[in-house]
Design a protein around this motif. Structure first.
Motif, PDB file in Angstrom:
ATOM      1  N   GLN A 153      -1.695   7.563  11.519  1.00  0.00           N
ATOM      2  CA  GLN A 153      -0.530   6.762  11.550  1.00  0.00           C
ATOM      3  C   GLN A 153      -0.532   5.770  12.670  1.00  0.00           C
ATOM      4  N   THR A 177      -3.683   2.705  11.115  1.00  0.00           N
ATOM      5  CA  THR A 177      -3.007   1.382  11.489  1.00  0.00           C
ATOM      6  C   THR A 177      -2.854   1.570  12.916  1.00  0.00           C
ATOM      7  N   PHE A 237       9.313  -5.260   3.615  1.00  0.00           N
ATOM      8  CA  PHE A 237      10.123  -4.323   2.808  1.00  0.00           C
ATOM      9  C   PHE A 237      11.430  -4.717   3.058  1.00  0.00           C
ATOM     10  N   ARG A 288      10.737  -0.140  18.941  1.00  0.00           N
ATOM     11  CA  ARG A 288       9.353  -0.400  18.931  1.00  0.00           C
ATOM     12  C   ARG A 288       8.544  -0.492  20.343  1.00  0.00           C
ATOM     13  N   PHE A 314      13.690   3.716  12.611  1.00  0.00           N
ATOM     14  CA  PHE A 314      13.639   3.594  11.010  1.00  0.00           C
ATOM     15  C   PHE A 314      12.779   4.505  10.378  1.00  0.00           C
ATOM     16  N   CYS A 315      12.107   5.323  10.967  1.00  0.00           N
ATOM     17  CA  CYS A 315      11.098   5.957  10.456  1.00  0.00           C
ATOM     18  C   CYS A 315      11.033   7.438  10.075  1.00  0.00           C
ATOM     19  N   ARG A 342       0.851  -1.264   0.074  1.00  0.00           N
ATOM     20  CA  ARG A 342      -0.057   0.014  -0.110  1.00  0.00           C
ATOM     21  C   ARG A 342       1.013   1.219   0.164  1.00  0.00           C
ATOM     22  N   HIS A 343       2.088   1.271   0.365  1.00  0.00           N
ATOM     23  CA  HIS A 343       2.775   2.492   0.575  1.00  0.00           C
ATOM     24  C   HIS A 343       3.380   3.132  -0.822  1.00  0.00           C
ATOM     25  N   PRO A 347       1.769  -4.265  12.802  1.00  0.00           N
ATOM     26  CA  PRO A 347       2.807  -4.421  12.285  1.00  0.00           C
ATOM     27  C   PRO A 347       3.828  -4.763  13.371  1.00  0.00           C
ATOM     28  N   TYR A 363      15.138  -2.877   4.609  1.00  0.00           N
ATOM     29  CA  TYR A 363      15.318  -1.681   5.370  1.00  0.00           C
ATOM     30  C   TYR A 363      15.842  -0.791   4.266  1.00  0.00           C
ATOM     31  N   ARG A 397      10.707   5.236   1.984  1.00  0.00           N
ATOM     32  CA  ARG A 397      11.910   4.434   1.547  1.00  0.00           C
ATOM     33  C   ARG A 397      12.520   5.238   0.300  1.00  0.00           C
ATOM     34  N   ASP A 442       3.324  -5.420   8.951  1.00  0.00           N
ATOM     35  CA  ASP A 442       4.351  -4.882   8.350  1.00  0.00           C
ATOM     36  C   ASP A 442       5.697  -5.447   8.681  1.00  0.00           C
ATOM     37  N   ILE A 443       6.704  -5.946   7.873  1.00  0.00           N
ATOM     38  CA  ILE A 443       7.808  -6.359   8.161  1.00  0.00           C
ATOM     39  C   ILE A 443       9.025  -5.860   7.523  1.00  0.00           C
ATOM     40  N   GLN A 480       7.180  -5.494  12.281  1.00  0.00           N
ATOM     41  CA  GLN A 480       8.479  -5.135  11.898  1.00  0.00           C
ATOM     42  C   GLN A 480       9.685  -6.131  12.104  1.00  0.00           C
TER      43      GLN A 480
HETATM   44  N1  SAH Z   1       2.192   4.031  11.140  1.00  0.00           N
HETATM   45  C1  SAH Z   1       2.360   2.912  10.582  1.00  0.00           C
HETATM   46  C2  SAH Z   1       2.789   2.594   9.389  1.00  0.00           C
HETATM   47  C3  SAH Z   1       4.044   3.790   8.907  1.00  0.00           C
HETATM   48  S1  SAH Z   1       5.071   3.327   7.531  1.00  0.00           S
HETATM   49  C4  SAH Z   1       2.786   2.142  11.739  1.00  0.00           C
HETATM   50  O1  SAH Z   1       3.228   2.580  12.557  1.00  0.00           O
HETATM   51  O2  SAH Z   1       2.594   0.930  11.507  1.00  0.00           O
HETATM   52  C5  SAH Z   1       4.464   1.889   7.045  1.00  0.00           C
HETATM   53  C6  SAH Z   1       5.552   0.933   6.949  1.00  0.00           C
HETATM   54  O3  SAH Z   1       6.792   1.053   6.302  1.00  0.00           O
HETATM   55  C7  SAH Z   1       6.153   0.509   8.298  1.00  0.00           C
HETATM   56  O4  SAH Z   1       5.178  -0.252   9.144  1.00  0.00           O
HETATM   57  C8  SAH Z   1       7.209  -0.198   7.960  1.00  0.00           C
HETATM   58  O5  SAH Z   1       7.176  -1.517   8.089  1.00  0.00           O
HETATM   59  C9  SAH Z   1       7.998   0.292   6.858  1.00  0.00           C
HETATM   60  N2  SAH Z   1       9.101   1.279   6.912  1.00  0.00           N
HETATM   61  C10 SAH Z   1       8.915   2.702   7.667  1.00  0.00           C
HETATM   62  N3  SAH Z   1      10.091   2.851   7.404  1.00  0.00           N
HETATM   63  C11 SAH Z   1      10.978   2.055   6.642  1.00  0.00           C
HETATM   64  C12 SAH Z   1      12.394   2.168   6.083  1.00  0.00           C
HETATM   65  N4  SAH Z   1      13.191   3.123   6.548  1.00  0.00           N
HETATM   66  N5  SAH Z   1      12.850   1.099   5.455  1.00  0.00           N
HETATM   67  C13 SAH Z   1      11.943   0.029   5.303  1.00  0.00           C
HETATM   68  N6  SAH Z   1      10.639   0.207   5.309  1.00  0.00           N
HETATM   69  C14 SAH Z   1      10.241   0.885   6.175  1.00  0.00           C
END
Ligand code: SAH
Ligand code: SF4
Ligand code: F3S
Length: 485
Positions: free
Chosen positions: A236, A277, A375, A318, A198-199, A16-17, A304, A377, A86, A344-345, A306
């Motif tokens: 979010q 989410t 995904f 987390r 990571f976000c 979806r992203h 999620p 990283y 990403r 989400d992983i 992760q």
């Molecule tokens: N707010 C939501 C999702 C945000 S982003 C939550 O917390 O679940 C959606 C997904 O993208 C995340 O759950 C993560 O699996 C993935 N993601 C976020 N940052 C990333 C990064 N730097 N590299 C790879 N995947 C990432």
């Protein structure tokens, strides 16, 4: 989360992203194209929040005489609503911007704007890097868009990337762009106060804030009255929704997420409610009990994970352990039998070893996810991980681990669908199946995609119907109607 799964896609093909729906251009089907003197064209990338924001932008632009068009060549204003999650998501947008360079050469006066998370992340740097961009607007500044367009028309480049502590666009009625007329997104909160290392989202979307419950209820009621039968409440981190009385609404009682779910569920038993989410740390028993109490709150949770390794989860910040997460899954299964669960992983996060990766595979098996969004990283500038850790897992290893995670999910999705064969589900019809207009496509409460013959029943999209699952692929259940709705 299931919002983008179609009857053609499997869980693992769907992202979806920034992959599955990237760059979809929408225009409302109801707008009279002659009503407006000027036209804008908008493409949206990234998560459902961005698609929902594009509908707010459309409403703001309609208000100043710009109508939507599906054809970029016809537009006076081209907008890209972008994602930074990403690196690949940003590369896609840059490619798209270079396509618009060509159109801009042949069309004098065409304005190009970048909205969303990339606008927020790069700010005015984007104007230097992408010479053809005239307007840069961050996710909290869309009300400034009309003025910025005016400035750009007079030759000045316009930037507004101010993040806000209270903007929720609560009073703006989104203009529904595209969609199936059955399900709609409703934004209930914005921003994120978590700091997953990571976000990039906390930096691009700012602090968490909740939209007044009354305006959410009004929007959902209006959607129901217009014929919509499913709303997905978006944020979010929806479980930390908390609206308290403020100066503008002194008589508004505070509302938690569980209470909000209940209020929306009470609009009509015919209106299905989904949400996305949930951060595992915030989903409470209260929310689970509320889902259990209302048949129209879907039996489905996107949770999620992760990673399955405690060491990596800690580096990711987390705030839960694998044991805690597994107990949460147990609790969901206890209170909501048959509940769909997805995740989400991320593979190949900083310092991830083979043993950590094996723990991720093991937790997937434990949770028996129906779907996952997977995904490798991708290091993002400015995040905690970029500042503190080294992105030290080689790309080929990240990708190999991702493939193993995908293979695992493919098996789990197929097994989950096989378990449903012979059972009967209440399906909300979303429209014709992609492959044949002799078949309907719809979803169960658990989020599974069903395809089944219309078989002469007088049904239409938006109707509910009972369907028995006879066969399946990994992404779709094939069935037959057993009782008309
Ligand atoms: N707010 C939501 C999702 C945000 S982003 C939550 O917390 O679940 C959606 C997904 O993208 C995340 O759950 C993560 O699996 C993935 N993601 C976020 N940052 C990333 C990064 N730097 N590299 C790879 N995947 C990432
Ligand atoms: Fe990012 Fe974590 Fe917030 Fe989700 S909860 S948006 S992954 S910081
Ligand atoms: Fe992307 Fe921003 Fe959403 S980074 S995933 S569009 S919040």
């Amino acid at each position: 989360m299931l919002d983008y799964v179609t009857d053609k896609q499997t869980a693992t093909e769907t992202d979806r992203h920034d992959e599955a729906r990237q760059g979809e251009a929408f225009a409302p089907f109801t707008n009279d194209p002659n009503q407006y003197k000027k036209h804008f064209y908008i493409e949206s990338y990234g998560c459902a929040m961005n698609f929902s924001d594009s509908e707010i932008v459309a409403s703001i632009l309609n208000g100043v005489g710009y109508g939507a068009t599906r054809n970029a060549e016809e537009a006076d204003l081209v907008l890209l609503n972008t994602c930074s999650i990403r690196e690949k998501a940003e590369q896609t947008v840059r490619k798209r911007l270079s396509d618009f360079k060509r159109i801009k050469k042949t069309k004098k006066g065409l304005l190009v704007g970048v909205l969303g998370c990339m606008a927020e992340r790069l700010k005015s740097k984007l104007l230097e890097e992408e010479k053809l961009v005239d307007i840069v607007v961050g996710p909290d500044a869309y009300r400034a868009l009309p003025n910025l367009v005016l400035e750009a028309e007079s030759g000045q480049k316009g930037v507004n990337v101010l993040l806000s502590r209270d903007e929720t666009y609560a009073d703006i009625s989104p203009v529904r762009l595209g969609g199936n007329g059955v399900s709609a997104f409703v934004s209930i909160m914005r921003g994120c106060n978590n700091m997953c290392s990571f976000c990039v989202v906390p930096f691009t979307r700012g602090r968490e804030r909740s939209r007044p419950a009354n305006s959410i209820l009004q929007e959902c009621t209006q959607l129901f009255n217009e014929g919509y039968r499913e709303v997905t409440l978006l944020g979010q981190n929806v479980d930390s929704y908390y609206y308290t009385a403020d100066e503008d609404n002194p008589n508004n009682d505070s509302v938690t997420f569980a209470q909000l779910l209940e209020k929306v569920a009470l609009i009509s038993p015919l209106l299905r409610i989904r949400f996305s989410t949930s951060h595992p740390k915030d989903i409470t028993d209260d929310v689970l009990h509320t889902i259990a109490r209302y048949d129209n709150i879907c039996n489905y949770i996107h949770l999620p994970v992760q990673s399955g390794s405690n060491r990596i989860l800690q580096l990711m910040n987390r705030t839960y352990t694998r044991e805690w997460y597994m107990a949460k899954v147990d609790r969901i299964r206890e209170l909501l039998p048959g509940c769909g669960i997805s995740a989400d992983i991320i593979t190949g996060f900083c310092t991830e070893e083979e043993a950590d990766h094996q723990e991720t595979l093991a937790i997937m098996e434990y949770a028996q996810y129906d779907y996952s969004y997977m995904f490798f990283y991708s290091e993002r500038p400015g995040t905690l991980a970029q500042k503190r850790y080294t992105d030290d897992v080689p790309l080929n290893v990240k990708k190999r681990r991702l493939q193993e995670v995908v293979d695992m999910q493919n098996r789990l999705s197929l097994e989950s669908n096989l378990r449903d064969i012979g059972k009967t589900f209440k399906i909300l019809i979303e429209g014709d199946s992609k492959k044949s207009d002799a078949d309907w496509m719809g979803r169960s409460s658990e989020g599974k995609v069903f395809v089944f013959p219309k078989a002469g029943y007088a049904l239409q999209k938006g109707d509910y119907v009972w369907v028995k699952a006879n066969e399946c692929t990994q992404g779709t259940l094939l069935g037959e109607i057993v009782v008309g709705s």
